[in-house]
Design a protein around this motif. Structure first.
Motif, short mmCIF file in Angstrom:
data_model
loop_
_atom_site.label_atom_id
_atom_site.label_comp_id
_atom_site.label_asym_id
_atom_site.label_seq_id
_atom_site.Cartn_x
_atom_site.Cartn_y
_atom_site.Cartn_z
N PRO A 1 -1.53 -6.69 28.02
CA PRO A 1 -1.69 -6.51 26.58
C PRO A 1 -2.75 -5.47 26.28
O PRO A 1 -3.64 -5.21 27.10
N PRO A 2 -2.70 -4.85 25.11
CA PRO A 2 -3.72 -3.86 24.74
C PRO A 2 -5.11 -4.49 24.73
O PRO A 2 -5.26 -5.70 24.58
N GLU A 3 -6.10 -3.66 24.88
CA GLU A 3 -7.48 -4.13 24.88
C GLU A 3 -7.80 -4.81 23.54
O GLU A 3 -7.33 -4.39 22.49
N ASN A 4 -8.61 -5.85 23.59
CA ASN A 4 -9.05 -6.60 22.41
C ASN A 4 -7.95 -7.47 21.78
O ASN A 4 -8.12 -7.98 20.68
N THR A 5 -6.81 -7.59 22.47
CA THR A 5 -5.80 -8.52 21.98
C THR A 5 -6.31 -9.94 22.13
O THR A 5 -6.80 -10.30 23.20
N PRO A 6 -6.23 -10.79 21.10
CA PRO A 6 -6.71 -12.17 21.22
C PRO A 6 -6.04 -12.88 22.40
O PRO A 6 -4.86 -12.69 22.67
N SER A 7 -6.81 -13.71 23.08
CA SER A 7 -6.28 -14.44 24.23
C SER A 7 -5.42 -15.61 23.78
O SER A 7 -5.41 -15.98 22.60
N THR A 8 -4.72 -16.20 24.73
CA THR A 8 -3.94 -17.40 24.43
C THR A 8 -4.83 -18.49 23.85
O THR A 8 -4.48 -19.15 22.87
N GLU A 9 -6.02 -18.65 24.44
CA GLU A 9 -6.96 -19.66 23.97
C GLU A 9 -7.42 -19.37 22.54
O GLU A 9 -7.63 -20.30 21.75
N ASP A 10 -7.57 -18.08 22.21
CA ASP A 10 -7.97 -17.70 20.84
C ASP A 10 -6.92 -18.15 19.83
O ASP A 10 -7.25 -18.71 18.78
N TRP A 11 -5.65 -17.91 20.14
CA TRP A 11 -4.57 -18.30 19.23
C TRP A 11 -4.50 -19.82 19.08
O TRP A 11 -4.31 -20.33 17.97
N VAL A 12 -4.66 -20.54 20.17
CA VAL A 12 -4.62 -22.00 20.10
C VAL A 12 -5.80 -22.52 19.29
O VAL A 12 -5.66 -23.45 18.49
N ARG A 13 -6.97 -21.93 19.48
CA ARG A 13 -8.15 -22.35 18.72
C ARG A 13 -7.93 -22.14 17.22
O ARG A 13 -8.23 -23.02 16.41
N LEU A 14 -7.40 -20.98 16.85
CA LEU A 14 -7.13 -20.71 15.44
C LEU A 14 -6.09 -21.69 14.89
O LEU A 14 -6.23 -22.20 13.78
N ALA A 15 -5.05 -21.94 15.68
CA ALA A 15 -4.01 -22.88 15.26
C ALA A 15 -4.60 -24.27 15.07
O ALA A 15 -4.25 -24.99 14.12
N ARG A 16 -5.50 -24.66 15.96
CA ARG A 16 -6.14 -25.98 15.86
C ARG A 16 -6.96 -26.08 14.58
O ARG A 16 -6.90 -27.08 13.85
N GLU A 17 -7.72 -25.05 14.28
CA GLU A 17 -8.56 -25.06 13.09
C GLU A 17 -7.72 -25.12 11.81
O GLU A 17 -8.05 -25.86 10.87
N PHE B 1 2.71 -15.30 23.02
CA PHE B 1 3.73 -16.33 22.81
C PHE B 1 5.06 -15.70 22.43
O PHE B 1 5.09 -14.68 21.73
N LYS B 2 6.14 -16.33 22.85
CA LYS B 2 7.46 -15.83 22.50
C LYS B 2 7.79 -16.10 21.04
O LYS B 2 8.46 -15.31 20.38
N ASN B 3 7.31 -17.24 20.52
CA ASN B 3 7.62 -17.63 19.15
C ASN B 3 6.63 -18.72 18.72
O ASN B 3 5.78 -19.14 19.50
N ARG B 4 6.77 -19.18 17.49
CA ARG B 4 5.86 -20.20 16.97
C ARG B 4 6.03 -21.53 17.71
O ARG B 4 5.07 -22.27 17.90
N GLY B 5 7.26 -21.82 18.15
CA GLY B 5 7.50 -23.04 18.89
C GLY B 5 6.69 -23.10 20.18
O GLY B 5 6.19 -24.16 20.56
N GLU B 6 6.56 -21.98 20.85
CA GLU B 6 5.77 -21.95 22.08
C GLU B 6 4.29 -22.19 21.77
O GLU B 6 3.59 -22.85 22.54
N LEU B 7 3.82 -21.68 20.65
CA LEU B 7 2.45 -21.96 20.22
C LEU B 7 2.28 -23.44 19.94
O LEU B 7 1.27 -24.05 20.31
N PHE B 8 3.27 -24.06 19.29
CA PHE B 8 3.21 -25.49 18.99
C PHE B 8 3.11 -26.30 20.28
O PHE B 8 2.37 -27.29 20.35
N ASP B 9 3.86 -25.89 21.31
CA ASP B 9 3.79 -26.58 22.59
C ASP B 9 2.37 -26.50 23.17
O ASP B 9 1.84 -27.49 23.68
N ALA B 10 1.77 -25.32 23.07
CA ALA B 10 0.41 -25.14 23.58
C ALA B 10 -0.59 -25.94 22.75
O ALA B 10 -1.56 -26.48 23.28
N LEU B 11 -0.33 -26.03 21.45
CA LEU B 11 -1.24 -26.76 20.56
C LEU B 11 -1.22 -28.26 20.85
O LEU B 11 -2.28 -28.90 20.92
#
Length: 231
Positions: free
Chosen positions: A46-62, A92-102
């Motif tokens: 991914p390009p530099e400074n792209t949020p990590s998987t953990e970053d997206w999950v943290r935001l989703a959690r909040e 993530f491929k889609n929002r469903g994959e994010l939900f699985d991680a969440l």
């Protein structure tokens, strides 16, 4: 970061997420006499400074805790992350994959610390006290996160099934603790349910007690939860 404009729909494809390399095999193709061309895919980082998987999950959690699952949207999360929508698809491929991680994040954060306490090599009285302290301190268990996931489960049968499976795991660990304390299987099951449902009730009805007030009640709860039948 993605070069796509804000608000522009973007779905990853092999071409957009990867670069191609065409390998020319030395052997000849059947009847054409031409080399057989085999296309392979090489995924680029991914390009530099792209949020990590953990970053997206943290935001989703909040967002889940503040707004519920209806607020967990790719565009909203991308805005919070300060990137375009395309930045999401590097992880993530889609929002469903994010939900699985969440939901897996919830399961690990709000269950594993409980199990470590309940299954520790210590007397049952000590383990139950540590569990009470874990709930009260809120460092290794988030009541708000648990409530948000249960609200999500009310809207989704698959999530409800996952939550029930986690509840079963927690209850089984509590049952084992009470059996270690000398109760038979039936009594241990009832005490486990009383203990667990009592804790859920605390945040389900938004019980207004300070941590200090809750700590002063630990001994009273312990005496009730661990009392032998008929005494």
């Amino acid at each position: 970061m993605s070069s796509h404009r804000a608000g522009e729909r973007f779905a990853p494809t092999a071409e957009s997420a990867c670069v191609t390399r065409e390998d020319i095999k030395a052997e000849r193709a059947g009847d054409g006499g031409r080399p057989a061309r085999v296309r392979t895919w090489v995924r680029t980082p991914p390009p530099e400074n792209t949020p990590s998987t953990e970053d997206w999950v943290r935001l989703a959690r909040e967002v889940l805790i503040k707004e519920g699952i209806v607020g967990v949207k790719i565009d909203s999360l991308a805005k919070l992350a300060g990137v375009t929508r395309g930045g999401f698809y590097w992880r993530f491929k889609n929002r469903g994959e994010l939900f699985d991680a969440l939901i897996e994040d919830w399961r690990e954060r709000n269950t594993e610390p409980m199990l470590e306490v309940l299954r520790a090599d210590a007397p049952p009285e000590q383990r139950l006290r540590r569990l009470a302290e874990l709930y009260i301190d809120g460092r290794d268990f988030s009541e708000a996160y648990d409530s948000a996931v249960r609200a999500w489960a009310a809207l989704s049968a698959p999530i409800a099934k996952l939550v029930r499976s986690v509840d079963d795991i927690r209850l089984e660990a509590l049952e084992s603790l009470f059996m270690d304390a000398g109760l038979d299987a039936d009594a241990a099951q009832i005490r486990a349910r009383i203990t667990y449902f009592h804790q859920i009730g605390y945040y389900a009805i938004a019980m207004e007690e300070s941590r200090e007030e809750r700590r002063t009640l630990i001994d009273c709860y312990m005496a009730v939860f661990l009392a032998k039948p008929g005494k």
